[in-house]
Scaffold this active site. Sequence first.
Site, short mmCIF file in Angstrom:
data_model
loop_
_atom_site.label_atom_id
_atom_site.label_comp_id
_atom_site.label_asym_id
_atom_site.label_seq_id
_atom_site.Cartn_x
_atom_site.Cartn_y
_atom_site.Cartn_z
N GLY A 218 0.82 -1.21 0.00
CA GLY A 218 0.00 0.00 0.00
C GLY A 218 0.85 1.25 0.00
O GLY A 218 2.06 1.17 0.19
N PRO A 220 2.55 4.88 1.14
CA PRO A 220 3.18 5.24 2.41
C PRO A 220 2.17 5.86 3.38
O PRO A 220 1.27 6.58 2.95
CB PRO A 220 4.21 6.30 2.00
CG PRO A 220 4.38 6.17 0.55
CD PRO A 220 3.13 5.59 0.00
N GLY A 221 2.32 5.55 4.64
CA GLY A 221 1.51 6.20 5.67
C GLY A 221 0.13 5.61 5.88
O GLY A 221 -0.69 6.18 6.59
N LYS A 224 0.93 0.32 7.51
CA LYS A 224 1.47 -1.04 7.34
C LYS A 224 2.31 -1.45 8.55
O LYS A 224 2.14 -2.56 9.08
CB LYS A 224 2.32 -1.10 6.06
CG LYS A 224 1.48 -0.86 4.81
CD LYS A 224 2.30 -0.98 3.55
CE LYS A 224 3.31 0.14 3.38
NZ LYS A 224 2.70 1.47 3.22
N THR A 225 3.18 -0.55 8.99
CA THR A 225 3.99 -0.85 10.17
C THR A 225 3.08 -1.06 11.38
O THR A 225 3.29 -1.98 12.18
CB THR A 225 4.96 0.31 10.44
OG1 THR A 225 5.58 0.67 9.22
CG2 THR A 225 5.99 -0.08 11.46
N HIS A 439 -8.29 35.18 -10.80
CA HIS A 439 -7.90 33.82 -11.14
C HIS A 439 -8.68 32.80 -10.30
O HIS A 439 -9.30 31.88 -10.83
CB HIS A 439 -6.39 33.67 -10.92
CG HIS A 439 -5.83 32.31 -11.20
ND1 HIS A 439 -4.98 32.07 -12.24
CD2 HIS A 439 -5.99 31.12 -10.56
CE1 HIS A 439 -4.65 30.79 -12.23
NE2 HIS A 439 -5.26 30.19 -11.22
N GLU A 440 -8.71 33.03 -8.99
CA GLU A 440 -9.38 32.06 -8.11
C GLU A 440 -10.89 32.06 -8.32
O GLU A 440 -11.52 31.01 -8.33
CB GLU A 440 -9.06 32.35 -6.64
CG GLU A 440 -7.58 32.28 -6.26
CD GLU A 440 -6.93 30.96 -6.65
OE1 GLU A 440 -7.65 29.95 -6.80
OE2 GLU A 440 -5.70 30.94 -6.81
N HIS A 443 -11.83 29.94 -11.23
CA HIS A 443 -11.97 28.52 -10.89
C HIS A 443 -13.32 28.26 -10.24
O HIS A 443 -14.05 27.34 -10.61
CB HIS A 443 -10.89 28.09 -9.88
CG HIS A 443 -9.51 27.97 -10.45
ND1 HIS A 443 -9.23 27.25 -11.56
CD2 HIS A 443 -8.32 28.45 -10.00
CE1 HIS A 443 -7.91 27.30 -11.78
NE2 HIS A 443 -7.34 28.04 -10.85
P1 ADP Z 1 3.36 2.85 6.72
O1 ADP Z 1 4.17 1.82 7.40
O2 ADP Z 1 2.24 2.29 5.92
O3 ADP Z 1 4.14 3.83 5.92
P2 ADP Z 1 2.81 3.62 9.38
O4 ADP Z 1 2.28 2.37 9.89
O5 ADP Z 1 4.21 3.94 9.71
O6 ADP Z 1 2.63 3.72 7.82
O7 ADP Z 1 1.86 4.80 9.85
C1 ADP Z 1 2.33 6.01 10.34
C2 ADP Z 1 1.41 6.57 11.40
O8 ADP Z 1 0.17 6.95 10.82
C3 ADP Z 1 1.06 5.57 12.45
O9 ADP Z 1 1.96 5.57 13.49
C4 ADP Z 1 -0.31 6.03 12.92
O10 ADP Z 1 -0.21 7.04 13.88
C5 ADP Z 1 -0.90 6.65 11.68
N1 ADP Z 1 -1.79 5.71 10.99
C6 ADP Z 1 -1.64 5.25 9.74
N2 ADP Z 1 -2.64 4.44 9.40
C7 ADP Z 1 -3.45 4.35 10.46
C8 ADP Z 1 -4.66 3.65 10.72
N3 ADP Z 1 -5.24 2.85 9.80
N4 ADP Z 1 -5.22 3.79 11.93
C9 ADP Z 1 -4.67 4.57 12.85
N5 ADP Z 1 -3.53 5.26 12.67
C10 ADP Z 1 -2.92 5.18 11.49
ZN ZN Z 2 -5.31 28.27 -10.56
#
Ligand code: ADP
Ligand code: ZN
Length: 646
Positions: A218, A220-221, A224-225, A439-440, A443
């Site tokens: 998936g 980043p963020g 997954k971790t 401009h804005e 839009h």
């Molecule tokens: P990845 O490993 O996918 O890059 P992380 O697991 O490191 O992302 O997520 C980073 C932080 O974002 C986590 O420590 C958490 O605080 C927040 N976060 C991300 N996804 C979730 C989720 N599904 N539920 C709650 N917190 C999340």
């Molecule tokens: Zn614009």
Amino acid sequence: MDNNNSNNNNGQNQKGPQTFIILAVAAIVTLMLFSFINNLVEDSSKKQITYNEFLEMVDNGKVKSVKIGSDSIVIIPGAKDDDKENALTVPLITYYTGIVEDETLTQRLLDAGISVEGEIPDRVGFLESMLMSLLPLLLIWLLLSFLFSKMAKGSGMMGVGKSNAKVYVEKETGITFKDVAGEDEAKESLQEVVDFLHNPDKYAKIGAKLPKGALLVGPPGTGKTLLAKAVAGEAKVPFFSMAGSDFVEMFVGVGASRVRDLFKEAQKAAPCIIFIDEIDAIGKSRDARYGGDSEREQTLNQLLAEMDGFDTSKGILILAATNRPEVLDKALLRPGRFDRRVIVDKPDLKGRVEILKVHAKDVLMDDTVDLDAIALATSGAVGSDLANMINEAAINAVKHGRNVVSQSDLFEAVEVVLVGKEKKDRIMSPEERRIVSYHEVGHALISALEKDAEPVQKITIVPRTMGALGYVMNVPEEEKYLNTEKELRTMLVKFLAGRAAEEIVFDTVTTGASNDIEKATEIARSMVTQYGMSEKFGLIGLETVESKYLSGKASMHCGDATAAEVDKEVMRLLKESYERAKELLTENREALDKIAEFLIEKETITGKEFMKIFREIKGIPEKTEGEEAENQNPTVSIVKEEEQNV
Ligand code: ADP
Ligand code: ZN
């Protein structure tokens, strides 16, 4: 204890060779300098002559004594001892000449009364020259052995306490599935794995093969971790983690030995979870397309071997995360390795609400806060963005001297995360403000005019740190999974309307539209090459998206001639859209002027203020407050709105 001891020893050994090398270098330099100076000195007081000249000198009685060496004859000029007249003359220069086979020489010298001396081989000189030739060799040997010892240490030191690679072990992560919001499908597929870690015997008894690894895929963020930790937390087993890039170092073989050590440590602690973040750093396909290098390949081979080798009945599970599954080596994905793939995608509306709730749990919030509205406004944001927004909001509240977070703090945080902080001290000239304002509004007007476009939430000409001089904030009415062709065309018109407004009103254009043009081009190109929305090309796929979970950039695969045609088609689409934008804005010039003037005065206007002016001019009856709220934000409860009105 053992680990510590060996560690200390290593530390000491490390210093030894270094000082030794420095000493050796110093010695060599001194020796070289010494012999160099020696040569210089010798050069100025010695002069080479031919053998003939030497014999002539002998015959003419100009030689006092000679010293016959192994490779040269040194001649000391001067009168013979009995020639008193010249006895006191000190020879300033000595001569030397090469040795010529001449058996009569000694006799001749003796006859001439010259003192003859044979040379005893110079022991010091011999030693010196031996050293001179051996020392460089010695030095090279020392350097090599130093490098080798460093390498060996790198590979031998991976074990937990003594590692300079970051193996990170948590006895208990303390994180459970409750901490991971949304991602229900991912949690469901991992639930099974948790059960297997709980009681591996149950599965082994029946003869079921236990899974060895799962790949979390998936952007980043997305958590997954967090999910991997939650699996460890749920199963109450230790969590070993390491990033793919930590395995790979400069020296070949280090990565492989780190993999070996990681598995050794993990096996001791089984049952446990091994988590490898960014596995694409080592798991890239070994075929040459993505560029190969032998260290990475060795590391990968070791990983494959370890995965085949370990005994699943002990309960070791390997989780790995990546956002580029397409580059992974096929061997990693075959059954018995990372055969399970768990998709951890960007959260949908419901997921975002849940993630916001999880992170809002520990933050004090007043009752204006409506997380649904925030979730609605943050389409495309991932878990880490949302966590960040809640935190920004809390910081914002403290900055304003409040002790609870309100909805406006949250919205401000959303904007900070999306477009950066306000640059209050940036002073724009009145002329520039007028241009940005038109401009804005250009839009925004298109959004209001075209029913298919999202209604505007806010327009502002306060510059932001991430490069925006002004912007229109749209709020999507609902989560979109598909876009119709009509919607895409409207988007094109909307993106180009900023530039169109500039041209209509000021009869000139600015650099401010570059970002709009970039986005519009991207959409138009996708319409032609991916979505089959161009009559000219029909349903042909001319582009593929390379890394779906990262930038989403696509690459073309068609002939040059076709690519040129595609460019023409994209140009045509954009030109059409631009003409359409100019047409629409010209028709609504009055609204454009009125709203732009209002915006210049106020700097920031809300969607409601915008719609009020717009409706007045268009003669559309105003909606009641309740209806309006319902329209703009279907998830906001009407009761709440009425309460606020009271
Ligand atoms: P990845 O490993 O996918 O890059 P992380 O697991 O490191 O992302 O997520 C980073 C932080 O974002 C986590 O420590 C958490 O605080 C927040 N976060 C991300 N996804 C979730 C989720 N599904 N539920 C709650 N917190 C999340
Ligand atoms: Zn614009």
